[in-house]
Design a protein around this motif. Sequence first.
Motif, PDB file in Angstrom:
ATOM      1  N   VAL A 179       1.533 -16.737 -14.430  1.00 48.79           N
ATOM      2  CA  VAL A 179       0.493 -17.738 -14.701  1.00 48.79           C
ATOM      3  C   VAL A 179       1.174 -19.086 -14.926  1.00 48.79           C
ATOM      4  N   ALA A 180       0.832 -20.055 -14.089  1.00 47.93           N
ATOM      5  CA  ALA A 180       1.450 -21.387 -14.177  1.00 47.93           C
ATOM      6  C   ALA A 180       0.455 -22.341 -14.829  1.00 47.93           C
ATOM      7  N   ILE A 181       0.705 -22.697 -16.078  1.00 48.67           N
ATOM      8  CA  ILE A 181      -0.233 -23.586 -16.774  1.00 48.67           C
ATOM      9  C   ILE A 181       0.153 -25.040 -16.481  1.00 48.67           C
ATOM     10  N   VAL A 288      -2.277 -18.704 -10.476  1.00 46.17           N
ATOM     11  CA  VAL A 288      -1.558 -17.475 -10.821  1.00 46.17           C
ATOM     12  C   VAL A 288      -0.785 -17.073  -9.574  1.00 46.17           C
ATOM     13  N   LEU A 289       0.534 -16.955  -9.716  1.00 46.89           N
ATOM     14  CA  LEU A 289       1.370 -16.624  -8.567  1.00 46.89           C
ATOM     15  C   LEU A 289       1.543 -15.114  -8.478  1.00 46.89           C
ATOM     16  N   ALA A 298      12.356 -16.399  -9.999  1.00 47.96           N
ATOM     17  CA  ALA A 298      12.285 -17.505  -9.027  1.00 47.96           C
ATOM     18  C   ALA A 298      10.888 -18.141  -9.057  1.00 47.96           C
ATOM     19  N   ALA A 299       9.850 -17.317  -9.188  1.00 43.66           N
ATOM     20  CA  ALA A 299       8.477 -17.849  -9.214  1.00 43.66           C
ATOM     21  C   ALA A 299       8.264 -18.710 -10.462  1.00 43.66           C
ATOM     22  N   GLU A 300       8.784 -18.263 -11.585  1.00 41.90           N
ATOM     23  CA  GLU A 300       8.667 -19.065 -12.808  1.00 41.90           C
ATOM     24  C   GLU A 300       9.401 -20.404 -12.626  1.00 41.90           C
ATOM     25  N   ALA A 301      10.608 -20.335 -12.041  1.00 43.45           N
ATOM     26  CA  ALA A 301      11.402 -21.561 -11.875  1.00 43.45           C
ATOM     27  C   ALA A 301      10.674 -22.561 -10.975  1.00 43.45           C
ATOM     28  N   LEU A 302      10.069 -22.081  -9.919  1.00 42.54           N
ATOM     29  CA  LEU A 302       9.414 -23.042  -9.024  1.00 42.54           C
ATOM     30  C   LEU A 302       8.124 -23.588  -9.648  1.00 42.54           C
ATOM     31  N   ALA A 303       7.450 -22.769 -10.462  1.00 40.11           N
ATOM     32  CA  ALA A 303       6.267 -23.282 -11.175  1.00 40.11           C
ATOM     33  C   ALA A 303       6.679 -24.406 -12.124  1.00 40.11           C
ATOM     34  N   ARG A 304       7.778 -24.202 -12.830  1.00 40.36           N
ATOM     35  CA  ARG A 304       8.239 -25.235 -13.769  1.00 40.36           C
ATOM     36  C   ARG A 304       8.696 -26.481 -13.008  1.00 40.36           C
ATOM     37  N   GLY A 307       5.942 -28.750 -12.253  1.00 38.20           N
ATOM     38  CA  GLY A 307       5.222 -29.394 -13.350  1.00 38.20           C
ATOM     39  C   GLY A 307       4.465 -28.478 -14.293  1.00 38.20           C
ATOM     40  N   ALA A 308       4.627 -27.149 -14.162  1.00 37.94           N
ATOM     41  CA  ALA A 308       3.934 -26.255 -15.108  1.00 37.94           C
ATOM     42  C   ALA A 308       4.478 -26.498 -16.524  1.00 37.94           C
ATOM     43  N   VAL A 309       3.584 -26.683 -17.505  1.00 41.35           N
ATOM     44  CA  VAL A 309       4.018 -26.950 -18.879  1.00 41.35           C
ATOM     45  C   VAL A 309       4.275 -25.648 -19.636  1.00 41.35           C
ATOM     46  N   GLU A 310       3.735 -24.567 -19.104  1.00 41.98           N
ATOM     47  CA  GLU A 310       3.939 -23.259 -19.718  1.00 41.98           C
ATOM     48  C   GLU A 310       3.794 -22.221 -18.608  1.00 41.98           C
ATOM     49  N   VAL A 311       4.572 -21.167 -18.692  1.00 40.72           N
ATOM     50  CA  VAL A 311       4.502 -20.111 -17.678  1.00 40.72           C
ATOM     51  C   VAL A 311       4.415 -18.775 -18.408  1.00 40.72           C
TER      52      VAL A 311
END
Length: 326
Positions: A179-181, A288-289, A298-304, A307-311
């Motif tokens: 989940v990319a917030i 949501v990825l 890797a998915a978390e890193a690309l979300a951040r 610009g994702a403020v929270e994952v």
Amino acid sequence: MKATALAHPNIALVKYWGKRDDALILPHQSSLSLTLSPLSVTTTVEFGAASDQVELNGHTAKGSERDRVLRLLETVRAQAKADLGPAKVVSRGDFPMAAGLASSAAGFAALAVAGRAAAGLPSEPRAASILARLGSGSACRSVQGGFCEWQRGERPDGEDSFAVQRFDAAHWPDLRMVVAIIDRGEKEVKSRDGMKHTVDTSPYYPAWVKDAEAEVVQVREHIAKRDLQALGELCERNAWRMHATSFAANPPLSYMSPGTLALIQHLKEQRKKGIPVWFTLDAGPNPVLLTDAAHEVAAEALARACGAVEVIRCVPGGDAELKAEH
Ligand code: 2P0
């Protein structure tokens, strides 16, 4: 007279967007979702209180929020055929409530399961799913875990409109939802209002409904085969189409923010590099990825990076469950 239940939120892979009956919360189309663990809402219902009290995340609920909870418990009282007295409800979630993560789904599923148990009614997923649906449509899909399908049903009384579990959480333990917030803010137009506006004014709405039943069947097949690419492609297309119905409403409605688009466009580049990652998007800006265990970091890193403020990393979740009372 007192029971506590825990339920997970769910993310729709084929989405529900629009009601044929606003009062009974009957959808125009079937939908299929996956529950998200470790996110959860825990709800306690106690009948026989001095007066009706509803506490949600530490605040006393008022207005329509309170009414929705008490109306559901009114149905429980009717089913139990007993004068159970006023109810005290305490509910708490462990994730950002306005993140577009269907906190209402987990909340009403937990309320339905706890409410039935507190009233002495037997544990029946079908009855609990119908009850949860009366609180919030998507809640009917959080009574059981894994992959649940909300069958639209045909009957005007809604007794055939409930969710059934197609695959349990253990079917695909390698599947991951990240989940990319992008934005923690409360959305401007609630799902309930947005879908009604879309049904009433979007010329694209009939085409959306026409495709839905076939998409549910296709998604079921992709899940059966654990085919991430086929599932990802269909989920993305379904999410785009849901949002397209809203874009075409009058006046137009968009739940996306610039950050949403930046992230979901970036996924195409990542896939070209061999990272299996697709998105779905509910009525809010936070994608949501979908990916597998080997690529969740890797998915978390690309979300951040986008610009994702929270994952929040999630795995398929289990059934709503009753907790022991102390
Ligand atoms: C879904 N959503 O299938 C879709 C996709 C949002 C986008 O169900 O009016 O809170 O309480 O039935 O269930 C969110 O709407 O609306 C929702 P009500 P709900 O998950």
